[in-house]
Design a protein around this motif. Sequence first.
Motif, PDB file in Angstrom:
ATOM      1  N   UNK A 353       1.000  -1.201  -0.088  1.00  0.00           N
ATOM      2  CA  UNK A 353       0.058   0.135   0.028  1.00  0.00           C
ATOM      3  C   UNK A 353       0.779   1.343   0.082  1.00  0.00           C
ATOM      4  N   UNK A 354       2.060   1.239   0.610  1.00  0.00           N
ATOM      5  CA  UNK A 354       2.955   2.472   0.580  1.00  0.00           C
ATOM      6  C   UNK A 354       3.991   2.653  -0.312  1.00  0.00           C
ATOM      7  N   UNK A 355       4.371   1.512  -0.853  1.00  0.00           N
ATOM      8  CA  UNK A 355       5.635   1.507  -1.826  1.00  0.00           C
ATOM      9  C   UNK A 355       5.358   2.570  -3.187  1.00  0.00           C
ATOM     10  N   UNK A 356       6.352   3.087  -3.570  1.00  0.00           N
ATOM     11  CA  UNK A 356       6.415   4.259  -4.468  1.00  0.00           C
ATOM     12  C   UNK A 356       5.941   3.696  -5.942  1.00  0.00           C
ATOM     13  N   UNK A 357       6.653   2.479  -6.282  1.00  0.00           N
ATOM     14  CA  UNK A 357       6.385   2.111  -7.633  1.00  0.00           C
ATOM     15  C   UNK A 357       6.175   0.487  -7.552  1.00  0.00           C
ATOM     16  N   UNK A 358       5.651   0.152  -8.726  1.00  0.00           N
ATOM     17  CA  UNK A 358       5.185  -1.287  -8.626  1.00  0.00           C
ATOM     18  C   UNK A 358       6.355  -2.360  -8.328  1.00  0.00           C
ATOM     19  N   UNK A 359       7.562  -1.970  -8.737  1.00  0.00           N
ATOM     20  CA  UNK A 359       8.672  -2.567  -8.053  1.00  0.00           C
ATOM     21  C   UNK A 359       8.958  -2.622  -6.935  1.00  0.00           C
ATOM     22  N   UNK A 360       8.716  -1.352  -6.168  1.00  0.00           N
ATOM     23  CA  UNK A 360       8.867  -1.166  -4.774  1.00  0.00           C
ATOM     24  C   UNK A 360       7.910  -2.042  -3.985  1.00  0.00           C
ATOM     25  N   UNK A 361       6.786  -2.011  -4.564  1.00  0.00           N
ATOM     26  CA  UNK A 361       5.577  -2.647  -3.632  1.00  0.00           C
ATOM     27  C   UNK A 361       5.815  -4.298  -3.659  1.00  0.00           C
ATOM     28  N   UNK A 362       6.543  -4.758  -4.979  1.00  0.00           N
ATOM     29  CA  UNK A 362       6.788  -6.144  -4.951  1.00  0.00           C
ATOM     30  C   UNK A 362       8.022  -6.496  -4.470  1.00  0.00           C
ATOM     31  N   UNK A 363       8.932  -5.890  -3.814  1.00  0.00           N
ATOM     32  CA  UNK A 363      10.029  -6.180  -3.090  1.00  0.00           C
ATOM     33  C   UNK A 363       9.890  -7.380  -2.185  1.00  0.00           C
ATOM     34  N   UNK A 364      10.737  -8.421  -2.665  1.00  0.00           N
ATOM     35  CA  UNK A 364      10.549  -9.668  -1.835  1.00  0.00           C
ATOM     36  C   UNK A 364      10.753  -9.597  -0.298  1.00  0.00           C
ATOM     37  N   UNK A 365      10.082 -10.229   0.527  1.00  0.00           N
ATOM     38  CA  UNK A 365      10.236  -9.905   1.841  1.00  0.00           C
ATOM     39  C   UNK A 365      10.055 -11.381   2.372  1.00  0.00           C
ATOM     40  N   UNK A 366      11.018 -11.840   3.047  1.00  0.00           N
ATOM     41  CA  UNK A 366      10.676 -13.163   3.509  1.00  0.00           C
ATOM     42  C   UNK A 366      11.599 -13.712   4.861  1.00  0.00           C
ATOM     43  N   UNK A 367      11.052 -14.584   5.383  1.00  0.00           N
ATOM     44  CA  UNK A 367      11.683 -15.051   6.821  1.00  0.00           C
ATOM     45  C   UNK A 367      13.044 -15.837   6.589  1.00  0.00           C
ATOM     46  N   UNK A 368      14.002 -15.646   7.342  1.00  0.00           N
ATOM     47  CA  UNK A 368      15.212 -16.307   7.236  1.00  0.00           C
ATOM     48  C   UNK A 368      14.914 -17.813   7.393  1.00  0.00           C
ATOM     49  N   UNK A 369      16.002 -18.577   6.781  1.00  0.00           N
ATOM     50  CA  UNK A 369      15.828 -19.978   6.729  1.00  0.00           C
ATOM     51  C   UNK A 369      16.860 -20.541   7.727  1.00  0.00           C
ATOM     52  N   UNK A 370      17.585 -19.668   8.284  1.00  0.00           N
ATOM     53  CA  UNK A 370      18.677 -20.066   9.077  1.00  0.00           C
ATOM     54  C   UNK A 370      18.433 -20.168  10.484  1.00  0.00           C
ATOM     55  N   UNK A 371      17.038 -19.867  10.860  1.00  0.00           N
ATOM     56  CA  UNK A 371      16.608 -19.847  12.330  1.00  0.00           C
ATOM     57  C   UNK A 371      17.473 -19.499  13.288  1.00  0.00           C
TER      58      UNK A 371
END
Length: 394
Positions: A353-371
């Motif tokens: 909802x807040x990202x400036x551009x389409x690519x900003x909105x779709x920045x990959x955000x994920x949880x670390x797999x290293x625990x």
Amino acid sequence: MKSLNRSAILNKIRTDGPISRADIAKETNLTPPTVSSIVKELLDTGMVMESSQGISKGGRKPTMLIINAQNFYIIGLDVGPTLMKSLLTDLNGTIITETQTPIPEPTSNNELLELMKATVQNLISSQIEQDKIIGIGIGMHGVVDVEEGVSLFAPNLQLRDIFIKDFLEKEFGILVKVENDARAMALGEIWFGNGNEAENIVSVNLGRGIGAGIIINGKLFHGENSIAGEIGHMTIDIRGPKCSCGNYGCLQTLSSGPAIAEKAAREIAIGKQSMLQDMVDNNLEEIGGSLIHKAAKNGDQLSIDILKEAGVFLGIGLTNLIHILNPKKIIISGGVSQAGEFLLDSVKKTIQSRGLTKSAKNTEVLISQLGSHATALGAVSLILVELFSRTDTE
């Protein structure tokens, strides 16, 4: 470790092995005599070994080279606010031994250094020769002088000026590298985790505080005075709670583990209903992030709402980072990250909802797999960077 040519050859063997001497020379732009001389040194040390013969390209079959990863070791320490976690790994990052020791409270500089010394001694078993240990990496919370290997300020331990590098190198005669824990985590993600093959990432350590490690063009970014990544003190709400730093509405007053726990206790104290009350037998001081996550998984609406709100605030902070740094990925680790989708869904929606551009909105955000190994493996990667320099040789 200081030779760029040596590191370039080691890294080429690490990434592309089995590989011939001729191909190393061709792909690093080094002369064949230089490659042969350095490879001979590496064979003599046992760091590299010959594995097989390759396919002939018109002459004699070339001898192929690989890293002798399982014959050398690295120690990684995660010096957190309450625990010292440690790993002994081989050069591939495969964990051989791990330990976990409580840090006494309160503690002093000397007591903490002695605990580090004992931890390292415990990892070096009688079956491992000390000269096979390449180095010791330390991921330390707070502000770190990376060049000198000094913990300038460890806020949760209330300690200053801990000369970690000098102490451990004197004790063990082994290379020691010290780094802020969040930055070590980011490096660990590049070597072992979700940051693999990405040149620009942000790794966020979400726990008792909030810090970030920033990788730009494949290298850690420290800033002018080594405080880059202190996103926990990014102001999100100027009318928000007072932070330990003296400002109001810092991100860590809204999305850290203690902030989430305090919010739950306040809501229950003013009459909100939650299964958390029964889980702590009405002792609200016992409420912690893991209990809130457990209650959320069991359908407790207050816990779900609190984690969602924390995700919104975190999403605002991460949107700011996206607009400033434009990373390919943002990887979240630390204790609060265990809340998983309860937190991540609202983070992603906020960025959308807040990202400036389409690519900003779709920045990959994920949880670390290293625990829980994220910081300690990051500490291991501090030594791997020294050993396998990513610097290209012209």
